[in-house]
Design an enzyme around this catalytic site. Structure first.
Site, PDB file in Angstrom:
ATOM      1  N   CYS A  49      -1.014   1.831  21.017  1.00  0.00           N
ATOM      2  CA  CYS A  49      -0.209   0.926  20.183  1.00  0.00           C
ATOM      3  C   CYS A  49       1.237   1.232  20.366  1.00  0.00           C
ATOM      4  O   CYS A  49       1.972   0.413  20.586  1.00  0.00           O
ATOM      5  CB  CYS A  49      -0.572   0.924  18.707  1.00  0.00           C
ATOM      6  SG  CYS A  49      -2.089   0.448  18.134  1.00  0.00           S
ATOM      7  N   CYS A 122       1.783   0.615  16.132  1.00  0.00           N
ATOM      8  CA  CYS A 122       0.476   0.496  15.014  1.00  0.00           C
ATOM      9  C   CYS A 122       0.690   0.165  13.790  1.00  0.00           C
ATOM     10  O   CYS A 122       1.685  -0.136  13.133  1.00  0.00           O
ATOM     11  CB  CYS A 122      -0.121   1.962  15.243  1.00  0.00           C
ATOM     12  SG  CYS A 122      -1.867   2.248  14.829  1.00  0.00           S
ATOM     13  N   ASP A 123      -0.489  -0.151  12.994  1.00  0.00           N
ATOM     14  CA  ASP A 123      -0.486  -0.909  11.869  1.00  0.00           C
ATOM     15  C   ASP A 123       0.692  -0.458  10.744  1.00  0.00           C
ATOM     16  O   ASP A 123       1.348  -1.432  10.364  1.00  0.00           O
ATOM     17  CB  ASP A 123      -1.843  -0.675  11.351  1.00  0.00           C
ATOM     18  CG  ASP A 123      -2.906  -1.334  11.968  1.00  0.00           C
ATOM     19  OD1 ASP A 123      -2.719  -1.742  13.240  1.00  0.00           O
ATOM     20  OD2 ASP A 123      -3.921  -1.319  11.414  1.00  0.00           O
ATOM     21  N   LYS A 124       0.870   0.766  10.429  1.00  0.00           N
ATOM     22  CA  LYS A 124       1.623   1.129   9.406  1.00  0.00           C
ATOM     23  C   LYS A 124       3.193   1.143   9.933  1.00  0.00           C
ATOM     24  O   LYS A 124       4.052   1.320   9.092  1.00  0.00           O
ATOM     25  CB  LYS A 124       1.384   2.402   8.773  1.00  0.00           C
ATOM     26  CG  LYS A 124      -0.078   2.491   8.474  1.00  0.00           C
ATOM     27  CD  LYS A 124      -0.647   1.330   7.550  1.00  0.00           C
ATOM     28  CE  LYS A 124      -1.949   1.380   7.310  1.00  0.00           C
ATOM     29  NZ  LYS A 124      -2.934   1.008   8.483  1.00  0.00           N
ATOM     30  N   SER A 472      -9.964  -2.485   7.519  1.00  0.00           N
ATOM     31  CA  SER A 472      -9.181  -2.845   8.894  1.00  0.00           C
ATOM     32  C   SER A 472      -9.072  -4.366   9.152  1.00  0.00           C
ATOM     33  O   SER A 472      -9.919  -5.226   8.628  1.00  0.00           O
ATOM     34  CB  SER A 472     -10.053  -2.529  10.039  1.00  0.00           C
ATOM     35  OG  SER A 472      -9.619  -2.883  11.280  1.00  0.00           O
TER      36      SER A 472
END
Length: 557
Positions: A49, A122-124, A472
């Site tokens: 990512c 990435c996600d956060k 997720s």
């Protein structure tokens, strides 16, 4: 007189020592009157990512200089949800959102920066950056690292979720180990964030809708040239925003957050968007609560056929017109506010002016408003005696979003996964994973491994899974997360016993256990608060200060 915030460290005789430090990192006499712009670089080789971010940071740095600013690059952390999934390490995932926010705020405010350009993958990374940007309220822009292209195996598009589901398929005898390894080796072909409409791509879309990244930028592929060109343009726009004094809180209005919620419903976005939007709005001082999601869901249909429950991936969405095309359809239907502005100072109506009213006819990713996949949004807010503060159900791809069955209770994700892989879960069961909330985990882990194993075994339509943890963005099936109050603080999910009948009804927005108030009160008297096993370190600190998930699991209330 220099009105820049950075004049506190660059102007006057008393700041000679400060300037000497800046000269050492490349400042010359003429640079002390230029805006100092932080480049918050999330580059890392921990995860695909983020492994492509450095070239974007360097491109942005060049553009800032060319546009009349002085860049100062600093690093922010990332963790990989995909790698830590199903392990103790996943407890640090949501915590990393706060660390990212704190680190960006700390660096920018300590150095009196005039603006910040944040880069994440990435996600956060996305909500972490947005929380920091809302706290500081200095001119800001976000550059998303970009989505990964789909993996290919025998002509089939693969994502990381394909690998998680293959584990369940193997244990149920649907595939052999050779097929599992083929999926493992082919599902992630290069740099970029997980390719479906999972959490990273959902949150990048949210940022685009809020106006803090450029139109079309949230769906670009990480490895395509247009992503570098977008980084260059973003930096140029940020310098202009500093000159015009366009600030994040000028853009982060209630209407803008309502627009973001509408878009995540339309694209079939991740449940995590609920948690993160609540957190960002809270930081921005905007009155958005969990009930707003249900209110908007009732009006906004799902019009994008995207994985995990659909057919296509984010690069397909980009080719079909991306988020601007989705927004134009919603705007024409009166489902978003056209007067909200973006970082360029343009209203949504203005920058969508040249976007077609209808989606292209040569694609099946985006549908028109009168031909939706689902007539209502896919993220339902359920309440009842198991979730008085609310919970989040993801019901896309579920033919019958109603199930009543006996509780199969697990005190951790690991215990649950072991039981699933032993084929102990049967059709009609309601799987309960508790003590995985923000306080109880701590860290509110994502339950992708159990849900993927359930789907892989062919039980996705026949089993419900409920938890005070998260899911997720790759999860689908009849799943309910973010149950609040959570088990660790005495929420009713802590009081249920094996075999209690639980009803999950996404039609009536209901989640309840078939117990009387008197029985629940009796059990509450016998309940003993779990001992927190983390005595020191960041998980210990986090569990003491984090809020309930219904408020976004924030740490600075």
């Amino acid at each position: 007189m220099n009105k820049l915030r950075s004049s506190a460290i660059t102007q006057g005789v008393q700041r000679s020592p400060n300037r000497s430090m800046l000269r050492a990192v490349g400042f010359n006499d003429e640079d002390f009157n230029k805006p100092i712009i932080g480049v918050a670089n999330g580059y890392s080789t921990i995860t695909p990512c983020n492994m492509g971010l450095n070239k974007l940071a360097l491109k942005a740095e060049e553009s800032i200089k060319r546009s009349g600013g002085m860049p100062q690059m600093f690093g922010t952390i990332t963790v990989s949800d995909g790698i830590s999934m199903g392990t103790e390490g996943m407890k640090y995932s949501l915590v990393s959102r706060e660390v990212i926010a704190d680190s960006i705020e700390t660096a920018c405010n300590a150095q009196s920066m005039d603006g910040v350009l944040a880069i994440g993958g990435c996600d956060k990374n996305m909500p972490g950056a947005m929380i920091a940007i809302a706290r500081m309220n200095i001119p800001s822009i976000f550059i998303y690292g970009g989505t990964i292209k789909p993996g290919k195996l025998h002509g089939e598009d693969l994502t990381v979720v394909s690998a998680f589901e293959a584990v369940g398929q193997l244990t149920s005898g649907k595939i052999n180990e050779e097929r599992l390894i083929q999926v493992e080796k082919n599902c992630i072909p290069g740099a970029g964030s997980c390719g479906g409409m999972f959490t990273a791509n959902t949150m990048s879309a949210v940022i685009e809708v809020l106006g803090l990244s450029l139109p079309h930028s949230s769906t670009m592929a990480a490895e395509d040239l247009e992503k570098e060109l977008s980084a260059d343009k973003s930096a140029e726009i940020l310098v202009s925003a500093i000159e015009k004094d366009i600030r994040p809180l000028d853009l982060m209005t209630k209407k803008a957050f309502e627009n973001a919620i509408s878009v995540i419903m339309a694209i079939g976005g991740s449940t995590n968007a609920v948690l993160h939007i609540l957190a960002i709005a809270n930081t921005a001082g905007i009155d958005i609560n969990i009930n707003d999601f249900e209110r908007i869901r009732q009006k906004v249909p799902v019009i994008c056929d995207l994985k995990p429950s659909g057919k296509y991936v984010t690069v397909d969405l980009h080719k079909a017109g991306g988020i601007p095309q989705v927004m134009k359809i919603l705007l024409n239907a009166g489902l978003i506010h056209g007067d909200c502005k973006n970082i360029e100072g343009k209203t949504i109506s203005e920058y969508l002016q040249n976007i077609p009213d209808k989606p292209p006819t040569n694609q099946n990713v985006i549908r028109d408003i009168d031909n939706p996949l689902y007539k209502k949004g896919h993220l339902a807010i359920l309440k009842g005696n198991l979730a008085s503060e609310g919970s989040v159900a993801k019901i896309s791809g579920v033919k019958n979003p109603v199930l009543t069955g006996p509780a199969k209770i697990f005190e951790s994700e690991e215990d649950c996964l072991k039981s699933i892989l032993n084929n102990d879960i049967k059709a009609g069961d309601v799987v309960v994973i508790r003590n995985e909330g923000p306080v109880g985990g701590p860290g509110m882990r994502e339950m992708l491994a159990p849900t993927s194993a359930i789907v892989g075994q062919g039980l996705g339509e026949k089993v419900a899974l409920i938890t005070d943890g998260r899911f997720s963005g790759g999860t689908y099936g009849l799943v309910v997360g973010h149950i609040a109050p959570e088990a660790a603080v005495g929420g009713n999910i802590a009081l249920i016993k094996q075999g209690d009948l639980i009803t999950v009804d996404a039609v009536k927005q209901l989640i309840e256990v078939d117990l009387s108030d008197e029985e629940l009160e009796k059990r509450k008297k016998d309940w003993v608060k779990p001992i927190q096993k983390y005595k020191r370190g960041i998980l210990s600190k986090y569990s003491r200060i984090v809020s309930t998930s219904s408020l976004g699991a924030v740490t600075d209330l």
